[in-house]
Design a protein around this motif. Structure first.
Motif, PDB file in Angstrom:
ATOM      1  N   THR A   2       0.842  -1.183   0.000  1.00 31.46           N
ATOM      2  CA  THR A   2       0.000   0.000   0.000  1.00 31.46           C
ATOM      3  C   THR A   2       0.884   1.242   0.000  1.00 31.46           C
ATOM      4  O   THR A   2       2.063   1.175   0.323  1.00 31.46           O
ATOM      5  CB  THR A   2      -0.873   0.035   1.261  1.00 31.46           C
ATOM      6  N   ARG A   4       2.520   4.155   1.600  1.00 33.47           N
ATOM      7  CA  ARG A   4       2.820   4.328   3.023  1.00 33.47           C
ATOM      8  C   ARG A   4       3.092   5.786   3.419  1.00 33.47           C
ATOM      9  O   ARG A   4       3.648   6.036   4.468  1.00 33.47           O
ATOM     10  CB  ARG A   4       4.044   3.498   3.404  1.00 33.47           C
ATOM     11  N   TRP A   6       2.196   8.325   5.117  1.00 31.87           N
ATOM     12  CA  TRP A   6       1.211   8.652   6.142  1.00 31.87           C
ATOM     13  C   TRP A   6       1.249  10.135   6.480  1.00 31.87           C
ATOM     14  O   TRP A   6       0.503  10.582   7.334  1.00 31.87           O
ATOM     15  CB  TRP A   6       1.470   7.805   7.368  1.00 31.87           C
ATOM     16  N   ARG A   7       2.105  10.894   5.793  1.00 31.64           N
ATOM     17  CA  ARG A   7       2.076  12.339   6.013  1.00 31.64           C
ATOM     18  C   ARG A   7       1.202  13.010   4.956  1.00 31.64           C
ATOM     19  O   ARG A   7       1.230  14.218   4.783  1.00 31.64           O
ATOM     20  CB  ARG A   7       3.494  12.884   5.966  1.00 31.64           C
ATOM     21  N   CYS A   8       0.419  12.186   4.255  1.00 30.50           N
ATOM     22  CA  CYS A   8      -0.398  12.723   3.178  1.00 30.50           C
ATOM     23  C   CYS A   8      -1.541  13.566   3.739  1.00 30.50           C
ATOM     24  O   CYS A   8      -1.758  13.641   4.942  1.00 30.50           O
ATOM     25  CB  CYS A   8      -0.958  11.594   2.325  1.00 30.50           C
ATOM     26  N   GLU A   9      -2.271  14.184   2.836  1.00 32.22           N
ATOM     27  CA  GLU A   9      -3.307  15.131   3.273  1.00 32.22           C
ATOM     28  C   GLU A   9      -4.646  14.455   3.541  1.00 32.22           C
ATOM     29  O   GLU A   9      -5.502  15.011   4.213  1.00 32.22           O
ATOM     30  CB  GLU A   9      -3.514  16.212   2.195  1.00 32.22           C
ATOM     31  N   GLN A  14      -5.230   9.125   7.049  1.00 27.66           N
ATOM     32  CA  GLN A  14      -4.633   9.372   8.366  1.00 27.66           C
ATOM     33  C   GLN A  14      -5.282   8.501   9.416  1.00 27.66           C
ATOM     34  O   GLN A  14      -4.604   7.933  10.279  1.00 27.66           O
ATOM     35  CB  GLN A  14      -4.792  10.834   8.742  1.00 27.66           C
ATOM     36  N   LEU A  15      -6.595   8.373   9.332  1.00 32.18           N
ATOM     37  CA  LEU A  15      -7.291   7.510  10.284  1.00 32.18           C
ATOM     38  C   LEU A  15      -6.802   6.074  10.166  1.00 32.18           C
ATOM     39  O   LEU A  15      -6.597   5.385  11.165  1.00 32.18           O
ATOM     40  CB  LEU A  15      -8.803   7.561  10.045  1.00 32.18           C
ATOM     41  N   VAL A  16      -6.591   5.638   8.919  1.00 37.75           N
ATOM     42  CA  VAL A  16      -6.123   4.272   8.700  1.00 37.75           C
ATOM     43  C   VAL A  16      -4.749   4.080   9.309  1.00 37.75           C
ATOM     44  O   VAL A  16      -4.500   3.122  10.055  1.00 37.75           O
ATOM     45  CB  VAL A  16      -6.099   3.940   7.195  1.00 37.75           C
ATOM     46  N   TRP A  17      -3.823   5.006   9.022  1.00 35.04           N
ATOM     47  CA  TRP A  17      -2.481   4.881   9.602  1.00 35.04           C
ATOM     48  C   TRP A  17      -2.558   4.893  11.128  1.00 35.04           C
ATOM     49  O   TRP A  17      -1.920   4.078  11.803  1.00 35.04           O
ATOM     50  CB  TRP A  17      -1.561   6.013   9.163  1.00 35.04           C
ATOM     51  N   ALA A  18      -3.317   5.840  11.632  1.00 34.40           N
ATOM     52  CA  ALA A  18      -3.385   5.981  13.088  1.00 34.40           C
ATOM     53  C   ALA A  18      -3.901   4.705  13.736  1.00 34.40           C
ATOM     54  O   ALA A  18      -3.330   4.227  14.718  1.00 34.40           O
ATOM     55  CB  ALA A  18      -4.264   7.170  13.462  1.00 34.40           C
ATOM     56  N   SER A  19      -4.953   4.139  13.165  1.00 31.39           N
ATOM     57  CA  SER A  19      -5.525   2.968  13.808  1.00 31.39           C
ATOM     58  C   SER A  19      -4.599   1.766  13.640  1.00 31.39           C
ATOM     59  O   SER A  19      -4.449   0.947  14.549  1.00 31.39           O
ATOM     60  CB  SER A  19      -6.913   2.679  13.257  1.00 31.39           C
TER      61      SER A  19
END
Lengths: 120, 120
Positions: A2, A4, A6-9, A14-19
């Motif tokens: 995928t 990766r 995770w600093r994207c807008e 962001q929710l996906v990375w965070a979880s």
DNA sequence: TGCAATACCCACCAGAAGGTAAGTATGACG
DNA sequence: CGTCATACTTACCTTCTGGTGGGTATTGCA
């Protein structure tokens, strides 16, 4: 693989990375898990319950078992029972446990960087 | 730079790696810290308290403040107060917070690998 | 008979972490 | 004078985590 970054807008991403990260951390949380994992890494061989008890400084039996069971449930260690008396049980890192290596290394690096930055 | 081969045989070194990693993890532990940090990463700009409150899904004010204060104490975020009414307070990642990037990325990678391996 | 060795399990407790709902301080604005 | 917005603070409660001190099962061996 995928994307990766995770600093994207994208707030959804962001929710996906965070979880995902929270989930990963949950596997490592608890007072003894990291120490257990590092001991298994360092040993490079299966460790018996009593060996772990000796190597993980300050842990008691209940805690050790509890954390080992959670690590087993989370797919980090394997529990191998030898049906003999007195009992013998060996714990090993799974592939997924071994795959934690880079994350732990990165954390170690950061921890030492931080230590130096704080002047210890 | 110290030797980082934490898979070495030296039991003393293992203790050092283990305690360093535990220490690093302690900074990230708590139900909301990772989410806060990732939001600050993703935003690429200072975020006000109320913005964080909106972005960190499910958090309440007390928890958000508590975790922010701990992150501040641990040198991960900076708290910037603008003396005006109504109040305005902005939170930013410190250098040390930004330096967490690689660790988080490694954790994210592992989390996704694990997800795939478990068939989600 | 009875003890040793190993890997557990159980009841119980204390403190930490998480959560809710309310209150506070400030000054601009109508 | 009263309301609004913002960033908290406080009291109180519940749940989770870690820890202690016991107990258990099995079989070989003195």
């Amino acid at each position: 693989m995928t994307d990766r970054d995770w600093r994207c807008e994208d707030p959804e991403q962001q929710l996906v990375w965070a979880s995902a990260t929270s989930e990963a951390l949950r596997v490592l949380e608890g007072k003894w898990k990291i120490v257990i994992i590092i001991q298994l890494f360092a040993a490079k061989k299966p460790l018996r319950f009593s060996e772990l008890e000796r190597r993980v400084d300050g842990v008691n039996q209940k805690m050790l078992i509890q954390q080992l069971r959670q690590l087993e449930k989370d797919g980090i260690v394997t529990r191998m029972v030898y049906p003999q008396v007195p009992p013998k049980v060996e714990y090993t890192l799974t592939e997924m446990g071994i795959a934690l290596g880079p994350s732990l290394e990165a954390l170690i690096d950061w921890a030492f960087m931080r230590r130096e930055a704080l002047g210890h």
